[in-house]
Scaffold this active site. Structure first.
Site, PDB file in Angstrom:
ATOM      1  N   TYR A 109      26.651  43.142  44.428  1.00  9.60           N
ATOM      2  CA  TYR A 109      27.757  42.264  44.039  1.00  9.60           C
ATOM      3  C   TYR A 109      27.425  40.854  44.503  1.00  9.60           C
ATOM      4  O   TYR A 109      26.966  40.642  45.631  1.00  9.60           O
ATOM      5  CB  TYR A 109      29.072  42.712  44.683  1.00  9.60           C
ATOM      6  CG  TYR A 109      30.211  41.741  44.425  1.00  9.60           C
ATOM      7  CD1 TYR A 109      31.042  41.893  43.326  1.00  9.60           C
ATOM      8  CD2 TYR A 109      30.439  40.665  45.282  1.00  9.60           C
ATOM      9  CE1 TYR A 109      32.070  40.999  43.073  1.00  9.60           C
ATOM     10  CE2 TYR A 109      31.462  39.759  45.037  1.00  9.60           C
ATOM     11  CZ  TYR A 109      32.273  39.935  43.929  1.00  9.60           C
ATOM     12  OH  TYR A 109      33.281  39.024  43.678  1.00  9.60           O
ATOM     13  N   GLU A 197      31.126  35.279  38.950  1.00  9.87           N
ATOM     14  CA  GLU A 197      31.060  36.616  39.540  1.00  9.87           C
ATOM     15  C   GLU A 197      30.088  37.483  38.747  1.00  9.87           C
ATOM     16  O   GLU A 197      30.221  37.599  37.526  1.00  9.87           O
ATOM     17  CB  GLU A 197      32.446  37.270  39.545  1.00  9.87           C
ATOM     18  CG  GLU A 197      32.461  38.634  40.226  1.00  9.87           C
ATOM     19  CD  GLU A 197      33.846  39.258  40.231  1.00  9.87           C
ATOM     20  OE1 GLU A 197      34.365  39.549  41.322  1.00  9.87           O
ATOM     21  OE2 GLU A 197      34.412  39.451  39.127  1.00  9.87           O
TER      22      GLU A 197
END
Length: 386
Positions: A109, A197
């Protein structure tokens, strides 16, 4: 302003990041034509909506061949996806994205955002990719690291290595990781982004770092100087009321409550919503009319609020600083007469010429409930809608 995944990946690629080969389409026929040009063992089909959680809602499919892809695309296009971010009504899929499959070795992530508390740019990284990062923060907070970068100093090699340290990359993969952070940082600054993101960022079996999914959000206040980004806006993904509000320079966000709010100033608008909740009800919207609320602007605000069928009453809370309360009160009266408001209307005025403004409201002949202060206003509107 939000954009679609395929648009975000195109921007990432422009700044040097690795993304899977892919393309988007508005029809099944167009999609299949583009899919045939992609060299891949399997096809990954993705619904393009401005919301996360698509995979769990059936918005991501891995297909073995063109026949399977065709059937899946026909089923997905036009489907309403309901995820934890869409709300109960969901969002209709109006475009599809097709890309090559990837052989995944590890998932990470990575995100970049503005940390307003420190006035720095924060990179958040975790070796728990492909999962909801909020869930990871709750269950395994040690698996998340945050690295803050001073905009004035820029980003250096050491900062890049600290950001990707949790990925435990080796040799060429580590070099790719450092270059990716530099690319994202440059893109973030250059495009006036609020958020980038990548979830997941993957390490493939042949040791390449690839952005497998991407989400981006941009600063609405800076969008005027980003025509290329502005051209990516998809009005189909936005609330029609919010689009209409932007035409009148109104800051409007639709919520789920029953009391419509019209306020001047973002801080006062937040306080107004808070006190409505304190008195046991929920606000139907955030609406900041700004410092110069003309009759036309107030009228547009009324129409937008009343377009929400859940609204059972309206609370106007105005503090007259530069804008005089008597002028605003006259605008409210004229707009109310023009629109024919059929729900209870409570108005609280404070500040410059508030007494004159209150007199205008009281003598208007309209069923306007005047309030002495904010608590009185909240109490009266809550009682009026019961």
């Amino acid at each position: 302003m939000n954009i679609h995944e395929h648009q975000a990946k195109k921007i990432l690629k422009k700044y040097g990041a690795n993304v899977p080969e892919g393309d988007f389409a508005f029809t099944v026929k167009e999609l299949i034509e583009k899919a045939k040009k992609i060299k891949t063992e399997k096809y990954v089909l993705k619904a393009q909506i401005h919301a996360g959680g698509r995979g769990k809602a059936g918005g991501v499919k891995i297909l073995n061949n063109i026949e399977e892809l065709t059937d899946a695309a026909k089923e997905m296009l036009g489907k309403t996806l309901i995820t934890h971010q869409t709300g109960p009504n969901g969002k209709e899929v109006k475009r599809l994205y097709i890309e090559e499959s990837s052989k995944i070795k590890k998932e990470f992530y990575l995100s970049c955002l503005i940390d307003r508390a420190s006035s720095k740019i924060a990179f958040i990284s975790s070796d728990q990719g492909g999962m909801d990062i909020e869930e990871v923060a709750t269950t395994n907070p040690e698996k998340i690291i945050t690295t803050k970068v001073d905009y004035l100093e820029g980003i250096d090699e050491d900062s890049c290595k600290r950001i990707i340290k949790i990925f435990n990359l080796k040799d060429n993969a580590e070099i790719q990781g450092v270059n990716l952070i530099k690319s994202i940082y440059k893109m973030f600054i250059s495009t006036d982004a609020n958020l980038v993101e990548i979830n997941p960022l993957i390490l493939t079996e042949d040791e390449n770092l690839i952005c497998l999914d991407a989400k981006m959000n941009f600063d609405d206040n800076s969008i005027f100087r980003q025509p290329e980004i502005q051209s990516l806006r998809d009005l189909n993904e936005e609330d029609p009321s919010e689009i209409e509000a932007s035409k009148h320079d109104l800051a409007y966000i639709k919520l789920d409550g029953s009391i419509g709010c019209m306020v001047n100033g973002a801080g006062l608008a937040m306080a107004t919503m808070d006190i409505i909740k304190l008195f046991g009800q929920e606000p139907a919207n955030f609406l900041d009319v700004g410092g110069g609320a003309s009759k036309e602007k107030v009228s547009a605000a009324f129409k937008i609020i009343l377009s929400d069928k859940n609204v059972k009453g309206i609370l106007i809370n105005i503090f007259g600083g530069i804008m005089r309360c008597d002028i605003l009160a006259q605008g409210v009266v004229e707009a109310a007469k023009e629109i024919n408001i059929n729900v209870p209307l409570v108005v609280r005025l404070a500040g410059t010429n508030y007494q004159e403004g209150k007199l205008i409201l009281d003598n208007s002949g309209l069923k306007i409930i005047s309030a002495s202060d904010l608590s009185d206003a909240a109490n009266k509107i809550v009682k009026a809608i019961k």
